[in-house]
Motif scaffolding. Structure first.
Motif, PDB file in Angstrom:
ATOM      1  N   ALA A   1      16.923  -3.842   7.304  1.00  0.00           N
ATOM      2  CA  ALA A   1      16.070  -3.351   8.400  1.00  0.00           C
ATOM      3  C   ALA A   1      14.607  -3.650   8.089  1.00  0.00           C
ATOM      4  CB  ALA A   1      16.267  -1.846   8.601  1.00  0.00           C
ATOM      5  N   TYR A   2      14.252  -3.526   6.838  1.00  0.00           N
ATOM      6  CA  TYR A   2      12.870  -3.784   6.427  1.00  0.00           C
ATOM      7  C   TYR A   2      12.493  -5.247   6.700  1.00  0.00           C
ATOM      8  CZ  TYR A   2       8.759  -3.918   3.357  1.00  0.00           C
ATOM      9  OH  TYR A   2       7.490  -4.062   2.853  1.00  0.00           O
ATOM     10  N   GLY A   3      13.340  -6.173   6.224  1.00  0.00           N
ATOM     11  CA  GLY A   3      13.044  -7.600   6.392  1.00  0.00           C
ATOM     12  C   GLY A   3      12.982  -7.987   7.865  1.00  0.00           C
TER      13      GLY A   3
ATOM     14  N   THR B   1      -7.063   6.522   7.871  1.00  0.00           N
ATOM     15  CA  THR B   1      -6.117   7.490   8.434  1.00  0.00           C
ATOM     16  C   THR B   1      -4.809   7.498   7.656  1.00  0.00           C
ATOM     17  OG1 THR B   1      -5.079   5.961  10.011  1.00  0.00           O
ATOM     18  CG2 THR B   1      -7.105   7.058  10.726  1.00  0.00           C
ATOM     19  N   ASP B   2      -4.122   8.633   7.723  1.00  0.00           N
ATOM     20  CA  ASP B   2      -2.817   8.791   7.067  1.00  0.00           C
ATOM     21  C   ASP B   2      -2.250  10.122   7.571  1.00  0.00           C
ATOM     22  OD1 ASP B   2      -1.626   7.317   4.238  1.00  0.00           O
ATOM     23  OD2 ASP B   2      -0.770   9.282   4.717  1.00  0.00           O
ATOM     24  N   ILE B   3      -1.022  10.449   7.102  1.00  0.00           N
ATOM     25  CA  ILE B   3      -0.462  11.771   7.427  1.00  0.00           C
ATOM     26  C   ILE B   3      -0.450  12.689   6.207  1.00  0.00           C
ATOM     27  CG2 ILE B   3       0.965  11.145   9.422  1.00  0.00           C
ATOM     28  CD1 ILE B   3       3.342  10.838   7.484  1.00  0.00           C
TER      29      ILE B   3
ATOM     30  N   GLU C   1       2.756  -2.697  -7.227  1.00  0.00           N
ATOM     31  CA  GLU C   1       2.794  -1.330  -7.776  1.00  0.00           C
ATOM     32  C   GLU C   1       2.217  -0.373  -6.740  1.00  0.00           C
ATOM     33  OE1 GLU C   1       0.337  -1.125 -11.280  1.00  0.00           O
ATOM     34  OE2 GLU C   1       1.469  -2.765 -12.197  1.00  0.00           O
ATOM     35  N   SER C   2       2.980   0.661  -6.394  1.00  0.00           N
ATOM     36  CA  SER C   2       2.445   1.660  -5.469  1.00  0.00           C
ATOM     37  C   SER C   2       3.265   2.922  -5.647  1.00  0.00           C
ATOM     38  CB  SER C   2       2.541   1.172  -4.022  1.00  0.00           C
ATOM     39  OG  SER C   2       3.885   1.218  -3.579  1.00  0.00           O
ATOM     40  N   PRO C   3       2.768   4.062  -5.157  1.00  0.00           N
ATOM     41  CA  PRO C   3       3.538   5.302  -5.284  1.00  0.00           C
ATOM     42  C   PRO C   3       4.943   5.195  -4.691  1.00  0.00           C
ATOM     43  CG  PRO C   3       1.279   5.804  -4.716  1.00  0.00           C
ATOM     44  CD  PRO C   3       1.408   4.307  -4.637  1.00  0.00           C
ATOM     45  N   SER C   4       5.084   4.510  -3.539  1.00  0.00           N
ATOM     46  CA  SER C   4       6.435   4.457  -2.960  1.00  0.00           C
ATOM     47  C   SER C   4       7.347   3.538  -3.764  1.00  0.00           C
ATOM     48  CB  SER C   4       6.394   4.028  -1.492  1.00  0.00           C
ATOM     49  OG  SER C   4       6.030   2.689  -1.360  1.00  0.00           O
ATOM     50  N   LEU C   5       6.793   2.487  -4.387  1.00  0.00           N
ATOM     51  CA  LEU C   5       7.625   1.650  -5.268  1.00  0.00           C
ATOM     52  C   LEU C   5       8.088   2.497  -6.460  1.00  0.00           C
ATOM     53  CD1 LEU C   5       8.794  -1.189  -5.917  1.00  0.00           C
ATOM     54  CD2 LEU C   5       6.809  -1.511  -7.395  1.00  0.00           C
TER      55      LEU C   5
END
Ligand code: NAD
Length: 245
Positions: free
Chosen positions: A146-148, A36-38, A181-185
């Motif tokens: 906020a992430y951490g 699943t994803d958006i 490594e990823s698209p958001s990085l």
């Protein structure tokens, strides 16, 4: 036979990065995967792979999570991957930023677990695998306020679920990656004034001198999802290229 033959797996945020690599690794190991994803384009691509059913699901939408869980019935593996990086310190973090981090990174897992766990318990057990991060209660990383905090909550949520259901066949573990490594990085790197220097800095904080690959994280998820990990629950497994040394 694959390591997940005969299992049904449910994955969130499977459109790209770690989620996509894991959904495909689960399918390659013989699982029947609901990915699943958006992102509709990413879902259309996923649907072309054997063993993968792609479904649109916004993990911030409680009613949608409940409806899909009812429709699917029992799953053996729940892989919670949705997460978003807010870049900044406490001084850069608005209440909206904080609320988004906790809603997308933590409450999403509360929603999917609450919706899918009853059927998992009824069938006698299953494995829940959550994506946390090294930026969490494990390590303070600059500009990941906020992430951490939200990823530390993922570790706490993981241990709580593990404690409550250890006697009923459900294991719950989380994975704490270093920089992968990823698209958001790539997007985060591109957003810096000097993207070349930013990439060097991301790599420099990895003692191995390289970023992780999504497939490397997927391998740990396959292990935790599989019966090979039958004695493993409540852990926060680190896979970080030496970031935590
Ligand atoms: P990514 O950030 O590139 O992709 C995230 C995916 O989540 C996208 O496909 C997006 O469409 C989907 N998504 C966003 N909002 C959603 C929503 N509301 N409902 C459903 N899906 C939604 O992928 P990534 O960088 O591999 O990150 C995946 C997970 O791994 C995240 O939880 C992230 O925090 C964690 N993580 C990543 C790294 C890293 O360095 N890349 C390190 C540690 C942890």
């Amino acid at each position: 036979p694959g390591r997940l033959a005969g299992k049904r797996a449910f994955c969130t945020a499977a459109g790209q990065g770690i989620g996509r690599a894991t959904a495909l690794a689960f399918a390659a190991e013989g699982a029947e995967v609901v990915a699943t994803d958006i992102n509709d384009a990413a879902l259309a691509e996923l649907a072309r792979h054997d063993g993968v059913t792609a479904r649109r699901l916004d993990v911030r939408d409680s009613a949608a999570v409940e409806a899909l869980a009812r429709e699917l019935g029992p799953v053996d593996v729940l892989f919670n991957c949705a997460g978003f990086v807010h870049h900044g310190s406490v001084l850069d973090c608005s209440e909206a930023d904080w609320d988004l981090a906790f809603d997308l990174n933590v409450k999403s897992m509360y929603r999917t677990i609450k919706a899918l766990l009853p059927a998992m318990l009824e069938q006698g057990g299953g494995s829940i695998v959550n994506i946390a991060s090294m930026a969490s209660s494990i390590k303070g990383i600059p500009l990941r306020f906020a992430y951490g905090a939200s990823k530390a909550a993922v570790i706490g949520l993981t241990r709580s679920v593990a404690a409550d259901f250890v006697g009923r066949g459900v294991r719950c573990n989380c994975i704490c990656p270093g920089t992968v490594e990823s698209p958001s990085l790539e997007q985060r790197i591109a957003a810096f004034d000097d993207p070349v220097a930013a990439r060097k800095a991301f790599i420099a904080r990895q003692p191995m001198g390289r970023l992780g690959r999504p497939e490397e994280i997927a391998e740990m998820a396959v292990y935790l999802a599989s019966d090979a990990a039958a004695f493993v629950t409540g852990t926060a497994m680190v896979i970080d290229g030496g970031l935590g040394i």
